[in-house]
Design an enzyme around this catalytic site. Structure first.
Site, PDB file in Angstrom:
ATOM      1  N   LYS A 177       2.135 -20.605   0.914  1.00 49.41           N
ATOM      2  CA  LYS A 177       3.587 -20.766   1.072  1.00 49.41           C
ATOM      3  C   LYS A 177       4.154 -19.493   1.696  1.00 49.41           C
ATOM      4  O   LYS A 177       4.334 -18.482   1.024  1.00 49.41           O
ATOM      5  CB  LYS A 177       4.283 -21.033  -0.267  1.00 49.41           C
ATOM      6  N   SER A 231       9.338  -9.158  -3.544  1.00 47.72           N
ATOM      7  CA  SER A 231      10.155  -8.204  -4.295  1.00 47.72           C
ATOM      8  C   SER A 231       9.701  -8.129  -5.749  1.00 47.72           C
ATOM      9  O   SER A 231       9.095  -9.060  -6.281  1.00 47.72           O
ATOM     10  CB  SER A 231      11.620  -8.644  -4.235  1.00 47.72           C
ATOM     11  N   GLY A 235       8.438 -11.093  -8.226  1.00 50.27           N
ATOM     12  CA  GLY A 235       7.086 -10.923  -8.779  1.00 50.27           C
ATOM     13  C   GLY A 235       7.082 -10.970 -10.297  1.00 50.27           C
ATOM     14  O   GLY A 235       6.193 -11.576 -10.914  1.00 50.27           O
ATOM     15  N   GLU A 252       1.916  -7.748  -5.452  1.00 45.92           N
ATOM     16  CA  GLU A 252       2.199  -6.586  -4.598  1.00 45.92           C
ATOM     17  C   GLU A 252       3.698  -6.591  -4.369  1.00 45.92           C
ATOM     18  O   GLU A 252       4.213  -7.515  -3.746  1.00 45.92           O
ATOM     19  CB  GLU A 252       1.472  -6.697  -3.250  1.00 45.92           C
ATOM     20  N   CYS A 286       7.014  -2.314   2.811  1.00 50.64           N
ATOM     21  CA  CYS A 286       6.858  -1.919   1.407  1.00 50.64           C
ATOM     22  C   CYS A 286       6.527  -0.445   1.317  1.00 50.64           C
ATOM     23  O   CYS A 286       6.845   0.209   0.337  1.00 50.64           O
ATOM     24  CB  CYS A 286       5.787  -2.765   0.741  1.00 50.64           C
ATOM     25  N   GLU A 387      15.119   0.126  -4.100  1.00 46.64           N
ATOM     26  CA  GLU A 387      14.572  -0.250  -2.789  1.00 46.64           C
ATOM     27  C   GLU A 387      15.691  -0.849  -1.933  1.00 46.64           C
ATOM     28  O   GLU A 387      16.286  -1.863  -2.304  1.00 46.64           O
ATOM     29  CB  GLU A 387      13.437  -1.263  -2.947  1.00 46.64           C
TER      30      GLU A 387
HETATM   31  P1  NAD Z   1      10.878 -12.232  -1.942  1.00 43.48           P
HETATM   32  O1  NAD Z   1      10.457 -11.822  -3.306  1.00 43.48           O
HETATM   33  O2  NAD Z   1      12.264 -12.665  -1.754  1.00 43.48           O
HETATM   34  O3  NAD Z   1       9.954 -13.406  -1.403  1.00 43.48           O
HETATM   35  C1  NAD Z   1       8.551 -13.297  -1.301  1.00 43.48           C
HETATM   36  C2  NAD Z   1       7.943 -14.691  -1.348  1.00 43.48           C
HETATM   37  O4  NAD Z   1       8.107 -15.200  -2.674  1.00 43.48           O
HETATM   38  C3  NAD Z   1       8.622 -15.701  -0.416  1.00 43.48           C
HETATM   39  O5  NAD Z   1       7.655 -16.567   0.133  1.00 43.48           O
HETATM   40  C4  NAD Z   1       9.542 -16.439  -1.364  1.00 43.48           C
HETATM   41  O6  NAD Z   1       9.877 -17.743  -0.926  1.00 43.48           O
HETATM   42  C5  NAD Z   1       8.693 -16.486  -2.616  1.00 43.48           C
HETATM   43  N1  NAD Z   1       9.450 -16.697  -3.851  1.00 43.48           N
HETATM   44  C6  NAD Z   1      10.709 -16.304  -4.135  1.00 43.48           C
HETATM   45  N2  NAD Z   1      11.060 -16.727  -5.360  1.00 43.48           N
HETATM   46  C7  NAD Z   1      10.004 -17.399  -5.872  1.00 43.48           C
HETATM   47  C8  NAD Z   1       9.764 -18.093  -7.095  1.00 43.48           C
HETATM   48  N3  NAD Z   1      10.693 -18.190  -8.040  1.00 43.48           N
HETATM   49  N4  NAD Z   1       8.562 -18.648  -7.293  1.00 43.48           N
HETATM   50  C9  NAD Z   1       7.600 -18.565  -6.354  1.00 43.48           C
HETATM   51  N5  NAD Z   1       7.785 -17.957  -5.158  1.00 43.48           N
HETATM   52  C10 NAD Z   1       8.977 -17.375  -4.922  1.00 43.48           C
HETATM   53  O7  NAD Z   1      10.519 -10.996  -0.978  1.00 43.48           O
HETATM   54  P2  NAD Z   1      10.847 -10.824   0.578  1.00 43.48           P
HETATM   55  O8  NAD Z   1      12.292 -10.498   0.729  1.00 43.48           O
HETATM   56  O9  NAD Z   1      10.274 -11.947   1.349  1.00 43.48           O
HETATM   57  O10 NAD Z   1       9.970  -9.528   0.926  1.00 43.48           O
HETATM   58  C11 NAD Z   1      10.432  -8.221   0.736  1.00 43.48           C
HETATM   59  C12 NAD Z   1       9.831  -7.582  -0.498  1.00 43.48           C
HETATM   60  O11 NAD Z   1       8.404  -7.635  -0.413  1.00 43.48           O
HETATM   61  C13 NAD Z   1      10.168  -6.125  -0.643  1.00 43.48           C
HETATM   62  O12 NAD Z   1      10.492  -5.849  -1.983  1.00 43.48           O
HETATM   63  C14 NAD Z   1       8.889  -5.417  -0.246  1.00 43.48           C
HETATM   64  O13 NAD Z   1       8.720  -4.127  -0.784  1.00 43.48           O
HETATM   65  C15 NAD Z   1       7.866  -6.373  -0.748  1.00 43.48           C
HETATM   66  N6  NAD Z   1       6.581  -6.159  -0.090  1.00 43.48           N
HETATM   67  C16 NAD Z   1       5.568  -5.586  -0.804  1.00 43.48           C
HETATM   68  C17 NAD Z   1       4.342  -5.338  -0.196  1.00 43.48           C
HETATM   69  C18 NAD Z   1       3.213  -4.722  -0.961  1.00 43.48           C
HETATM   70  O14 NAD Z   1       2.074  -4.859  -0.534  1.00 43.48           O
HETATM   71  N7  NAD Z   1       3.452  -4.033  -2.075  1.00 43.48           N
HETATM   72  C19 NAD Z   1       4.149  -5.685   1.143  1.00 43.48           C
HETATM   73  C20 NAD Z   1       5.216  -6.252   1.849  1.00 43.48           C
HETATM   74  C21 NAD Z   1       6.421  -6.505   1.214  1.00 43.48           C
END
Ligand code: NAD
Length: 496
Positions: A177, A231, A235, A252, A286, A387
């Site tokens: 997804k 995020s 997570g 992550e 990230c 962040e």
């Molecule tokens: P997000 O948490 O909004 O979404 C990430 C994914 O999770 C998306 O596919 C989203 O649809 C899904 N998601 C959201 N809510 C969910 C739920 N309730 N159940 C299941 N899936 C769900 O994050 P984003 O805005 O897409 O990405 C940015 C974030 O990702 C930042 O915080 C960044 O630091 C982090 N990030 C971390 C790493 C790492 O390796 N540590 C790498 C890249 C990005």
């Protein structure tokens, strides 16, 4: 896969199909506002169909010898190489980062494909001596089952490959997804997997929201592993939901990474690393550097070199090779970044440069934010702790090496840190005392290579790592086989 012009579909089992309720969502270019295509706004039923397809495919895929699985991944690496430019352009158009970065994003996927293809002939287990005669023991890696790969938009090819390729080489099947802001990059990746010869149903892609498709995956009993990047807020929710059914979860999450510049540093070198880490990908990594911790006596000299360079960064459409900084991902993120500028001002930090949305010329159609720098930021301020995920750098002046280390470590995140110094003793002490998962000496906070474990401490992760050998752990279950060829009952710890 195009069903009609720019209308894309889910891949479930062997077929491309729309959402069962027929709904779609649009995909826009954040630099121009242009509509790029539409994707299925999938339902729980679509997610369940994909899980069933993956579950059925697992029974065959786990029996394919790992070297043969590796040959498919090797071909994926070749296809990604051949389509690198095409994928980079798709990615730049749907998420904004400049072409040299999107090419690098695809390159990470290529590197991971070749690395994990090689694992097809390793996947090392081990055998050690056993305590009883005429008996052997061996520890093997088994696949776990169906993996849910849930990914963010900022590395639309690299991050999915970090999850899918180790999962596949180990014999798992997948429901993928991707983030709704980058569906096209994800779809092309899946198309290339099938072009490389992946059997039907081994990877299924379902587009849609986290609230619907994501939730359906994390709560389903036939999902054995959740590999999530996003995020910290999302997570944490994923982990809590998965705990109810004791699912294995690899997270992550966010970062609040710092570059430390000590008084003996090569300031010109530090400026290059800071610019790349803080403003590359428009600060939406990230590992982005969002804090600059500098020894007070070199602060003016450093900012004297850095600020004019920030001023010269060229904003624009990432497809233009002259551009340094692309747009941010969407209007909501633009608002959030600007809200942090107001928060910083309210907290008493000094805005040195930037701090505004770009509202003029062609850029007005996209989501552009001026590269921003605050100084006089104190530890504990929200702009120092939270962040922002945008092109905003907070400068914190410190009086000593010890204070720099303490400020670096004092956040709820722990992904990467960088330190600039020419002093070998300070390097050794810093690498011992910095508490992030990744440390860079004399380069910025970004630049991980796929053969090393990637991940962070505290609120950045939950103890797992992606990439390298460590990246296999979450996708494999240890299985130990004892074989007794003595022909009699032998009791460990009792006989002998
Ligand atoms: P997000 O948490 O909004 O979404 C990430 C994914 O999770 C998306 O596919 C989203 O649809 C899904 N998601 C959201 N809510 C969910 C739920 N309730 N159940 C299941 N899936 C769900 O994050 P984003 O805005 O897409 O990405 C940015 C974030 O990702 C930042 O915080 C960044 O630091 C982090 N990030 C971390 C790493 C790492 O390796 N540590 C790498 C890249 C990005």
């Amino acid at each position: 896969m195009m069903a009609a012009a720019n209308v894309f579909q889910n891949r479930i089992g062997g077929s491309w199909q729309g959402a069962q309720n027929g709904q779609t969502f649009p995909n826009y270019n954040p630099a121009t506002g242009e509509l790029l295509g539409s994707f299925p706004l999938s339902t729980e039923a679509d997610a369940h169909a994909a899980i069933a397809a993956a579950r059925a495919a697992f029974e065959k895929w786990r029996l394919v010898p790992a070297p043969k699985r590796g040959e498919i991944l090797y071909r994926v690496g070749e296809l990604l190489t051949r389509h690198k430019e095409e994928l980079a352009r798709i990615m730049t158009q749907e998420m904004g980062k400049v072409l040299k970065e999107t090419r690098g994003d695809v390159q990470e996927g290529i590197d991971m494909a070749y690395y994990m293809a090689g694992e097809g002939r390793r996947l090392f287990g081990y055998s050690v001596p056993v305590e009883l005669p005429n008996k052997s023991g061996v520890a093997l890696r088994d696949p776990v089952g169906v993996v849910a790969c849930i990914t963010p938009w900022n590395f639309p090819v690299a991050i999915p490959t970090w999850k899918m390729f180790p999962a596949l080489i180990a014999g798992n099947t997948i429901v993928f997804k991707p983030a709704s802001d980058t569906p096209h990059s994800a779809l092309r990746l899946v198309e290339l997997l099938y072009e490389a010869g992946l059997p039907e149903g081994v990877v299924n892609i379902v587009f849609g929201s986290g609230a619907t498709v994501g939730e359906a995956l994390i709560s389903h009993p036939d999902i054995s592993v959740i590999s999530f990047t996003g995020s910290t807020e999302s997570g944490r929710h994923v982990a809590m939901e998965a705990a109810k059914s004791l699912k294995r979860v690899s997270l992550e999450m966010g970062g609040k990474n710092a570059v430390i510049v000590l008084d003996d540093a090569d300031l010109d070198l530090a400026v290059e690393g800071i610019l790349w880490s803080a403003y590359g990908t428009t600060g939406q990594r990230c590992t982005a550097c969002s804090r600059l911790i500098v020894q007070r006596d070199v602060q003016d000299a450093l900012l004297g070199k850095l600020v004019p360079r920030i001023e010269r960064l060229r904003l624009g459409n990432g497809l233009d090779e002259q551009v340094d900084v692309g747009p941010v991902i969407n209007a909501q993120q633009l608002e959030q970044i600007h809200a942090y500028t107001e928060i910083g001002k309210g907290e008493g930090a000094t805005l040195v440069i930037g701090g505004e949305m770009v509202r003029d010329g062609d850029l007005a159609r996209g989501h552009f934010y001026r590269p921003t720098l605050f100084k006089n930021v104190r530890p504990g301020m929200r702009i120092e702790q939270e962040e922002i995920f945008g092109p905003t750098l907070s400068v914190i002046a410190v009086d000593s090496f010890e204070e720099a280390i303490a400020v670096n470590n004092n956040t709820k995140y722990g992904l990467s840190s960088a330190i600039y110094t020419q002093n070998i003793n300070r390097v050794q002490r810093a690498t011992r005392d910095l508490t992030t998962g990744i440390i860079y000496v004399n380069s910025g906070t970004t630049g991980a290579e796929i053969q090393f474990p990637f991940g962070g401490t505290r609120g950045t992760g939950n103890g797992h790592r992606e990439a390298g050998i460590a990246g296999l752990d979450v996708f494999t279950e240890w299985k130990v086989v004892y074989t007794d060829y003595s022909g009699k009952l032998q009791k460990a710890q009792i006989d002998g």
